[in-house]
Design a protein around this motif. Structure first.
Motif, short mmCIF file in Angstrom:
data_model
loop_
_atom_site.label_atom_id
_atom_site.label_comp_id
_atom_site.label_asym_id
_atom_site.label_seq_id
_atom_site.Cartn_x
_atom_site.Cartn_y
_atom_site.Cartn_z
N GLU A 106 0.92 -1.27 0.10
CA GLU A 106 0.03 -0.02 0.16
C GLU A 106 0.82 1.34 -0.19
OE1 GLU A 106 -3.29 -0.10 0.32
OE2 GLU A 106 -3.63 -2.29 0.05
N PRO A 107 0.29 2.36 -0.59
CA PRO A 107 1.25 3.56 -0.34
C PRO A 107 1.48 3.72 1.24
CG PRO A 107 -0.76 3.92 -1.79
CD PRO A 107 -0.79 2.63 -1.03
N VAL A 108 2.79 4.36 1.30
CA VAL A 108 3.10 4.63 2.57
C VAL A 108 3.90 6.24 2.72
CG1 VAL A 108 5.38 3.42 2.41
CG2 VAL A 108 4.43 3.72 4.57
N GLY A 109 3.44 6.92 3.81
CA GLY A 109 4.25 8.25 3.84
C GLY A 109 3.84 9.03 2.53
N PRO A 110 4.73 9.76 2.09
CA PRO A 110 4.51 10.53 0.79
C PRO A 110 4.37 9.64 -0.56
CG PRO A 110 6.75 10.95 1.36
CD PRO A 110 6.27 10.13 2.56
N HIS A 111 4.77 8.45 -0.26
CA HIS A 111 4.72 7.50 -1.49
C HIS A 111 3.62 7.23 -2.11
CE1 HIS A 111 9.13 7.87 -0.97
NE2 HIS A 111 9.01 7.37 0.36
N THR A 112 3.01 7.64 -3.07
CA THR A 112 1.74 7.20 -3.45
C THR A 112 1.50 6.09 -4.16
OG1 THR A 112 2.00 8.63 -5.72
CG2 THR A 112 1.05 9.83 -4.12
N LEU A 113 2.36 5.14 -4.45
CA LEU A 113 2.14 3.93 -5.10
C LEU A 113 2.94 2.74 -3.99
CD1 LEU A 113 3.30 4.27 -8.81
CD2 LEU A 113 0.93 4.19 -7.94
N ALA A 114 2.45 1.58 -4.13
CA ALA A 114 3.07 0.34 -3.44
C ALA A 114 4.60 0.68 -3.92
CB ALA A 114 2.79 -0.94 -3.69
N MET A 115 5.44 0.28 -3.08
CA MET A 115 6.94 0.25 -3.31
C MET A 115 7.91 -0.62 -2.18
SD MET A 115 8.85 2.44 -0.91
CE MET A 115 8.51 3.37 0.56
N PHE A 116 9.02 -0.50 -2.48
CA PHE A 116 9.97 -0.93 -1.53
C PHE A 116 11.36 -0.01 -1.82
CE2 PHE A 116 11.15 -3.79 -5.49
CZ PHE A 116 12.51 -3.79 -5.21
N GLU A 117 12.03 -0.06 -0.56
CA GLU A 117 13.15 0.87 -0.69
C GLU A 117 14.55 -0.01 -0.29
OE1 GLU A 117 14.59 4.44 2.76
OE2 GLU A 117 12.64 3.84 2.72
N VAL A 118 15.52 0.85 -1.06
CA VAL A 118 16.81 0.22 -0.84
C VAL A 118 17.85 1.40 -0.43
CG1 VAL A 118 18.80 -0.81 -1.88
CG2 VAL A 118 16.47 -1.21 -2.57
N ASP A 119 18.37 1.27 0.63
CA ASP A 119 19.56 2.29 1.15
C ASP A 119 20.76 2.10 0.65
OD1 ASP A 119 17.44 3.45 2.65
OD2 ASP A 119 18.06 3.01 4.68
N ILE A 120 21.47 2.87 -0.06
CA ILE A 120 22.59 2.95 -0.49
C ILE A 120 23.59 3.55 0.24
CG2 ILE A 120 24.15 3.69 -2.72
CD1 ILE A 120 21.33 3.52 -4.30
N LEU A 121 24.30 2.93 0.90
CA LEU A 121 25.11 3.44 2.15
C LEU A 121 26.39 4.02 1.73
CD1 LEU A 121 24.60 0.32 4.43
CD2 LEU A 121 23.25 2.32 4.52
N THR A 122 27.23 3.88 0.50
CA THR A 122 28.48 4.11 0.37
C THR A 122 28.73 4.45 -1.16
OG1 THR A 122 29.68 2.30 -0.19
CG2 THR A 122 29.40 2.77 1.82
N PRO A 123 29.62 5.44 -1.77
CA PRO A 123 29.66 5.58 -3.00
C PRO A 123 30.19 4.55 -4.01
CG PRO A 123 30.94 7.35 -1.82
CD PRO A 123 30.37 6.41 -0.69
N VAL A 124 30.88 3.44 -3.28
CA VAL A 124 31.08 2.13 -3.77
C VAL A 124 29.81 1.38 -4.19
CG1 VAL A 124 32.11 -0.07 -3.73
CG2 VAL A 124 33.45 2.02 -3.24
N HIS A 125 28.74 1.51 -3.13
CA HIS A 125 27.51 0.70 -3.25
C HIS A 125 26.81 1.51 -4.23
CE1 HIS A 125 27.47 -0.50 1.20
NE2 HIS A 125 28.34 -1.38 0.31
N PHE A 126 26.85 2.72 -4.26
CA PHE A 126 26.06 3.59 -5.57
C PHE A 126 26.66 3.28 -6.61
CE2 PHE A 126 25.11 7.13 -8.01
CZ PHE A 126 23.75 7.74 -7.59
#
Length: 175
Positions: A100-120
């Protein structure tokens, strides 16, 4: 989207004001310039530039992968992509799938945190190729969450509306 004219932008050349002129010699392709190698890589290979977070708390960047929950093909693709990311990039912080939409996100979604420039550098090109029909909001994490989700946001695929009014409310900001 936030109006870019409401923000201040420091000169991109800050710190290079007294640097010698750059060479104007072309490479053999006749289009690109020869740049003098300094023997030193930019600090941006090791750390995100200020004011992007460099800790393990929330990561330097978030990737929000959106899908239409009423589209069975997108739902299935999102689940498969989520699993593949968890298998191929276990060093990233990968959140559960929100159906379901969560917070300001208007569609269903999942999130990935990118922690370092190498990961990015590894994950974003991979995601560009493998995101399929899904849209992705890629934004930095700084002390200005509203700006991060608007003026500093980058989209892979079609832009998806973000509920900026709700985001402002969550942040305790007026209009």
């Amino acid at each position: 989207m936030a109006d870019p004219s409401t923000y201040n932008y420091p000169s991109p050349l800050a710190g290079y004001e007294n640097a010698p002129p750059l060479p104007v010699t072309f490479n053999p392709d006749g289009k690109s310039f020869q740049n003098e190698r300094t023997g030193k890589l930019s600090a941006a290979y090791e750390r995100f530039p200020e004011p992007i977070e460099n800790g393990q708390t929330s990561g330097g960047f978030d990737a929000h992968v959106y899908f239409y929950r009423n589209n069975p093909e997108q739902v299935q693709f999102a689940k498969e992509l989520w699993e593949r990311i968890r298998r191929e990039f276990p060093e990233l912080r990968i959140y559960k799938i929100f159906d379901e939409p969560v917070g300001p996100h208007t569609l269903a979604m999942f999130e990935v945190d990118i922690l370092t420039p190498v990961h990015f550098g590894a994950f974003v090109p991979w995601l560009v190729i493998n995101r399929g029909p899904l849209s992705v909001l890629l934004h930095p994490n700084t002390d200005d969450t509203l700006r991060d989700h608007t003026q500093r946001a980058t989209w892979l695929g079609k832009e998806v509306p973000i509920d900026i009014g709700l985001l402002r409310k969550l942040l305790g900001k007026a209009k």
